[in-house]
Design a protein around this motif. Structure first.
Motif: not given
Length: 656
Positions: A37-38, A629-637
């Protein structure tokens, strides 16, 4: 279905670096990402959405916007020792893209991985749209149906070949019985011939005095035997030709019946359909242009709300770099108004939001209109294809009729020739018998009769042996063909399995999507704990619709919602009665279902989340960690206050 796939078990690079120039409200920036998570943390108008657009652009999406005062922008992603780039450039009033981004076709990522506020999957749930068509959009159903038709034709040919083998196998006992009968008859004839030859040999006649008459008589008898053999062969050829004509006439009846069933008067229909297809395609092209323009306008206004300073930058220079004035305008943008970048007047943010909502409604109407036109196009193209196939089959059948008639005529001519030949041979036999009668004399009747008997037996034996050889050849041919059965059955089984897989592939994808949505919706509702919201699930139903000239069953996804009263009584509710927070969660879970059922994580390493303000901070944290759990890179604003719950455990970017 891989709903429990954990991305940590997959080989994915541990980090990625992004450089963005002139995209959204960003002039220039570079950001690094680690797996997991970013969080992009900040208040409104801090280019968080613009950075997400930069990621989308580098991955291949054409839904990123160019900075208002720039003619060209770019996004570069360094990932797994490779560099991916996409540039955006203004050209004739539109934005065109170029370069070598990560994805060749971004459609599936735009649908299920780039989950910004305008994401179609999220909006479809919020509006109560038909969800099945959206989840099945990446599936080329036309190609699957074409492949099914090809396999059905191949299976039909294999069935016909196996049916022919069955017929041949059914004939085998009769052929073997016939061979046995002929062998017995041949043995009897040989015994009779041997007896007749012995009787002829033992007959006591005056050979010396009858030698010349006997020699001529034997010559005539030999000639008679040969002529009779030729006559028998001619009769057999006549029978063969007649059998062939009967088979051709049977085939002609079948072909004529097929021709009668085929339509030939559809030229006007073809012209009309082609004209309608052209007109519908023109409408679709026009709608595509409208949809693109509306999408760009929506994105522009969304950026205006998020970062009004981006649009004031171009005017700021003309104001002499007055920072105080810019700060004042930005302050207005952060409150209840936004300053128009063209005329400098203040516009209420709710007025812009109303306009955006109207634009979204128009955008959705155009999408629905395009979907209707697509259905009409598919129907007319299917009808046109069916007519053209009819015409081709009609022409082939007509040519086959002509070929059959020619063949029948040729064989009838051959029968006429053979009949004349048979009559000639019959006359020749009569003449030979008369000559043999003239050569008979006193004391020679017995030996002549014995010669005739021997000749007749030899002729009959030759005919039986020839018939036996033909039967044995046919038995050998049948046994050779029966040896092909195993290979034919294996190919038929392969084709049947492929057909079963293709026919059920669409159903499996639909079932997997429904199962994924229902599973994750149940999990998240339990985790997020919404009051009196018992369950949200998709119910997959089918209905009959027309497709061309046929009726087919088509699936539909019905979103079901059950609440309970304070007294514990359950009742069914509708999507429009959900809170904004509940609708947003439902839309995100639907997008996640599409992400998993189409294995998007195998081709798209990033999932992007934005516009989660309608959900409270605690639930946002639980939702984001669930998606991790399902995304290699999860970027959240996220807004600063919403990001606090995640900031301690995950990477946070605050300066863009």
């Amino acid at each position: 279905m891989k709903t429990n796939q954990n991305v940590e078990n997959r080989e994915t690079p541990e980090q990625a670096a992004l450089s963005v120039t002139n995209i959204g409200g960003i002039e220039e920036t570079s950001v690094s990402f680690q797996q997991g998570i970013t969080v992009l943390s900040g208040r409104n108008a801090t280019n968080r959405t613009s950075l997400l657009q930069g990621i989308m652009a580098a991955l291949g999406s054409d839904r990123a916007s160019l900075k208002a005062d720039a003619e060209e922008g770019s996004a570069v992603l360094e990932f797994d020792d490779e560099t991916y780039r996409q540039t955006l450039r203004r050209q004739n009033g539109t934005i065109v893209t170029d370069g070598e981004p990560y994805l060749e076709d971004p459609e599936i990522a735009d649908l299920f991985a780039f989950l910004l506020e305008s994401n179609e999957a999220r909006r479809a749930v919020a509006r109560g749209d038909e969800l099945r068509d959206l989840i099945m959009r990446p599936v080329d159903t036309d190609a699957i149906k074409a492949e099914i038709r090809q396999l059905e034709q191949r299976k039909q040919r294999l069935d016909e070949q196996l049916g022919e083998l069955d017929d041949r196998e059914d004939r085998l006992p009769d052929l073997e019985a016939k061979r046995t009968r002929l062998a017995d008859e041949i043995e009897e004839l040989r015994e009779e011939l041997e007896t007749a030859e012995e009787a002829l040999e033992s007959t006591n006649v005056d050979v010396e005095t009858r030698r010349e008459e006997r020699s001529e008589l034997e010559t005539k008898l030999d000639e008679l035997r040969d002529t009779r053999s030729e006559l028998e062969r001619t009769r057999d050829r006549i029978d063969t030709e007649r059998e062939s004509i009967e088979a051709l006439e049977d085939e002609r009846e079948e072909v004529e019946a097929n021709v009668d069933e085929l339509s030939t008067g559809e030229e006007a229909d073809i012209g009309r359909l082609e004209a309608e297809i052209d007109a519908l395609q023109d409408q679709k092209d026009g709608l595509n242009e409208e949809i693109s323009q509306l999408q760009r306008t929506i994105q522009f206004n969304e950026r205006l709300l998020e970062n009004p300073g981006e649009f004031l930058a171009g005017n700021g220079g003309s104001a002499g770099g007055d920072g105080a004035l810019t700060d004042q305008l930005l302050a207005e943008g952060d409150s209840e108004t936004v300053t128009c970048w063209t005329c400098g007047s203040s516009v209420a943010t709710d007025q812009i939001e109303t306009t955006i909502e109207q634009l979204r409604t128009a955008h959705q109407e155009r999408l629905e209109e395009r979907s209707t036109i697509n259905d009409d196009l598919d129907e007319r193209r299917a009808t046109l294809t069916e007519i053209n196939e009819n015409r081709t089959e009609y022409r082939q059948a007509t040519r086959r009729l002509e070929s059959i008639d020619d063949e029948i005529e040729r064989r009838r001519d051959r029968i006429d020739e053979l009949t004349s030949e048979r009559e000639s041979l019959t006359e020749e036999i009569d003449d030979l018998e008369d000559e043999i009668d003239d050569l008979e004399s006193d004391g020679s009747e017995d030996i002549l009769e014995q010669h005739r008997e021997v000749n007749q037996l030899e002729f009959e034996l030759e005919r039986k042996e020839r018939e036996r050889d033909e039967v044995e050849d046919e038995i050998a041919s049948v046994e050779d063909r029966l040896g092909e059965r195993e290979g034919l059955e294996a190919r038929r089984e392969e084709v049947t399995e492929e057909l079963t897989d293709l026919r059920t592939r669409i159903d499996r994808i639909e079932e997997d999507a429904v199962e994924a949505f229902n599973e994750h919706m149940d999990n998240l509702l339990e985790t997020l704990g919404y009051d009196n919201l018992d369950r949200i699930w998709i119910d997959r139903t089918t209905r009959d619709v027309r497709e061309g000239r046929r009726k087919v069953s088509k699936s539909s996804f019905d979103l079901k919602i059950v609440r309970s009263t304070d007294e514990g009584a359950a009742y069914e509710d509708a999507i429009e009665h959900l809170s904004e927070s509940e609708r947003e969660v439902t839309g995100l879970v639907f997008a996640l279902a599409g992400y998993l059922v189409h294995d998007v994580y195998e081709t798209v390493p990033f999932m992007l989340l934005d516009s989660l303000e309608a959900i409270d901070a605690e639930r946002i944290a639980a939702l984001v960690e669930y998606f991790e759990s399902y995304a290699p890179y999860l970027v959240v604003a996220l807004l600063e206050e919403d990001a606090e719950a995640l900031a301690e455990e995950h990477d946070v970017v605050t300066e863009i």
